[in-house]
Design a protein around this motif. Sequence first.
Motif, PDB file in Angstrom:
ATOM      1  N   GLY A  37       0.780  -1.230   0.000  1.00 35.24           N
ATOM      2  CA  GLY A  37       0.000   0.000   0.000  1.00 35.24           C
ATOM      3  C   GLY A  37       0.808   1.273   0.000  1.00 35.24           C
ATOM      4  O   GLY A  37       0.281   2.345   0.318  1.00 35.24           O
ATOM      5  N   ALA A  38       2.083   1.177  -0.358  1.00 35.04           N
ATOM      6  CA  ALA A  38       2.922   2.380  -0.383  1.00 35.04           C
ATOM      7  C   ALA A  38       2.364   3.389  -1.382  1.00 35.04           C
ATOM      8  O   ALA A  38       2.027   3.043  -2.515  1.00 35.04           O
ATOM      9  CB  ALA A  38       4.351   2.022  -0.751  1.00 35.04           C
ATOM     10  N   ARG A  39       2.286   4.624  -0.946  1.00 33.79           N
ATOM     11  CA  ARG A  39       1.789   5.696  -1.804  1.00 33.79           C
ATOM     12  C   ARG A  39       2.840   6.138  -2.812  1.00 33.79           C
ATOM     13  O   ARG A  39       2.512   6.535  -3.928  1.00 33.79           O
ATOM     14  CB  ARG A  39       1.377   6.886  -0.931  1.00 33.79           C
ATOM     15  N   HIS A  40       4.100   6.078  -2.412  1.00 29.71           N
ATOM     16  CA  HIS A  40       5.173   6.643  -3.228  1.00 29.71           C
ATOM     17  C   HIS A  40       6.398   5.734  -3.125  1.00 29.71           C
ATOM     18  O   HIS A  40       6.808   5.349  -2.025  1.00 29.71           O
ATOM     19  CB  HIS A  40       5.521   8.040  -2.725  1.00 29.71           C
ATOM     20  N   ILE A  41       6.985   5.409  -4.275  1.00 30.03           N
ATOM     21  CA  ILE A  41       8.201   4.602  -4.321  1.00 30.03           C
ATOM     22  C   ILE A  41       9.320   5.459  -4.885  1.00 30.03           C
ATOM     23  O   ILE A  41       9.184   6.053  -5.951  1.00 30.03           O
ATOM     24  CB  ILE A  41       8.019   3.351  -5.208  1.00 30.03           C
ATOM     25  N   LEU A  88       8.581   0.865 -12.679  1.00 28.71           N
ATOM     26  CA  LEU A  88       7.966   1.844 -11.781  1.00 28.71           C
ATOM     27  C   LEU A  88       6.827   2.575 -12.482  1.00 28.71           C
ATOM     28  O   LEU A  88       5.766   2.810 -11.902  1.00 28.71           O
ATOM     29  CB  LEU A  88       9.020   2.842 -11.297  1.00 28.71           C
ATOM     30  N   GLY A  89       7.054   2.923 -13.739  1.00 31.04           N
ATOM     31  CA  GLY A  89       6.024   3.625 -14.494  1.00 31.04           C
ATOM     32  C   GLY A  89       4.766   2.809 -14.683  1.00 31.04           C
ATOM     33  O   GLY A  89       3.663   3.361 -14.795  1.00 31.04           O
ATOM     34  N   ASP A  90       4.931   1.478 -14.698  1.00 36.86           N
ATOM     35  CA  ASP A  90       3.784   0.589 -14.886  1.00 36.86           C
ATOM     36  C   ASP A  90       3.187   0.109 -13.562  1.00 36.86           C
ATOM     37  O   ASP A  90       2.222  -0.649 -13.567  1.00 36.86           O
ATOM     38  CB  ASP A  90       4.210  -0.644 -15.698  1.00 36.86           C
ATOM     39  N   SER A  91       3.752   0.544 -12.443  1.00 36.98           N
ATOM     40  CA  SER A  91       3.370  -0.027 -11.145  1.00 36.98           C
ATOM     41  C   SER A  91       2.028   0.471 -10.617  1.00 36.98           C
ATOM     42  O   SER A  91       1.415  -0.175  -9.772  1.00 36.98           O
ATOM     43  CB  SER A  91       4.454   0.286 -10.111  1.00 36.98           C
ATOM     44  N   GLY A  92       1.609   1.634 -11.088  1.00 36.67           N
ATOM     45  CA  GLY A  92       0.381   2.228 -10.565  1.00 36.67           C
ATOM     46  C   GLY A  92       0.597   3.114  -9.362  1.00 36.67           C
ATOM     47  O   GLY A  92      -0.323   3.818  -8.927  1.00 36.67           O
ATOM     48  N   ALA A  93       1.801   3.103  -8.798  1.00 41.37           N
ATOM     49  CA  ALA A  93       2.122   3.964  -7.665  1.00 41.37           C
ATOM     50  C   ALA A  93       2.843   5.208  -8.156  1.00 41.37           C
ATOM     51  O   ALA A  93       3.455   5.210  -9.233  1.00 41.37           O
ATOM     52  CB  ALA A  93       3.010   3.213  -6.668  1.00 41.37           C
ATOM     53  N   ASP A 138       7.992  13.805  -9.338  1.00 42.82           N
ATOM     54  CA  ASP A 138       7.409  12.717 -10.113  1.00 42.82           C
ATOM     55  C   ASP A 138       8.334  12.326 -11.254  1.00 42.82           C
ATOM     56  O   ASP A 138       8.806  13.186 -12.008  1.00 42.82           O
ATOM     57  CB  ASP A 138       6.049  13.132 -10.681  1.00 42.82           C
ATOM     58  N   GLY A 139       8.602  11.013 -11.361  1.00 44.07           N
ATOM     59  CA  GLY A 139       9.464  10.539 -12.432  1.00 44.07           C
ATOM     60  C   GLY A 139      10.933  10.754 -12.116  1.00 44.07           C
ATOM     61  O   GLY A 139      11.334  10.892 -10.967  1.00 44.07           O
ATOM     62  N   PRO A 140      11.774  10.795 -13.162  1.00 50.64           N
ATOM     63  CA  PRO A 140      13.217  10.917 -12.923  1.00 50.64           C
ATOM     64  C   PRO A 140      13.652  12.339 -12.601  1.00 50.64           C
ATOM     65  O   PRO A 140      13.160  13.304 -13.188  1.00 50.64           O
ATOM     66  CB  PRO A 140      13.824  10.444 -14.251  1.00 50.64           C
TER      67      PRO A 140
END
Length: 284
Positions: free
Chosen positions: A96-100, A127-132, A189-191
């Motif tokens: 349930g992590a909100r942010h990775i 990561l981009g496909d993870s939904g988080a 967000d992102g790189p």
Amino acid sequence: MIVVTGATGGLGGTTVEHLLKRVPADQIGISVRDTAKAQHFADRGVRVRQGTYEDPAALRTAFAGADQVLLVSGNDPDADVVSLHRNAIEAAVAAGARHILYTSQQGAVPGNPYRPSDIHIATEALLGDSGAAWTALRNGAYGPLDQVLGPWRQTGVIAQPQDGPVPYTDRADIAEATAVILAGDRSFDGPVNLTASNAVTFEDVAKIASDLTGSRVERIVLDDEQWVAEQIATGVPEQMARLLLTWYQAARAGYFTETSPLLAELLGREPRTAAERLAAHVAA
């Protein structure tokens, strides 16, 4: 809760130290291979749980209750590192992590000849496909300078393959900035690139070293194959020597040239320069 992996390593451990200055210890968790090596964190109130990228079930337990997870990238040359990163990402999402957040590498773009770039590119895609929500911290080169300069103190020369400008970055600065991001309210967000403020070449470093030591340090450009042969002669396995060679090839192709002001902004000061790091090394 903020959960940090690899917290008994140099980058992860220093990040946790900086987090402890910013958030209560009971809001910090770590996931480590050997919990005994993290006793110093447990003694200060940090939640310590065993978890490795090879064990998804343990990771889910280690990540339980996490709002944010910092995934320190793996570096085992004999492992399928992308699959291990997939395990960690999926465990963070399941918890349930909100942010990775993920420790990537500057220049992690297609075409970069430095082979570990492929691992970071693939992981960023996961990561981009993870939904988080996710952030890839594309860190500037932060290894020991002697690792890329060679034994110049003993030889008086920087005898390495052709290079290019690189913003050599202090690992401690990256760890502090990572903690600032984890503990702060600013969204990334992102790189994002975390680098020193200026890029230098080996020619620049040779001049700096000459000034610091009072003796001329010469920059000698070695042919790629000559350098590989010399590495092998000193006991470096050929596979490792050729992997290291791709770093110099990427540097001279310009993949590490770009600098970013973000690290300085996060630190509230200028990051340590290559000259400062070299001076500290000389003084030690």
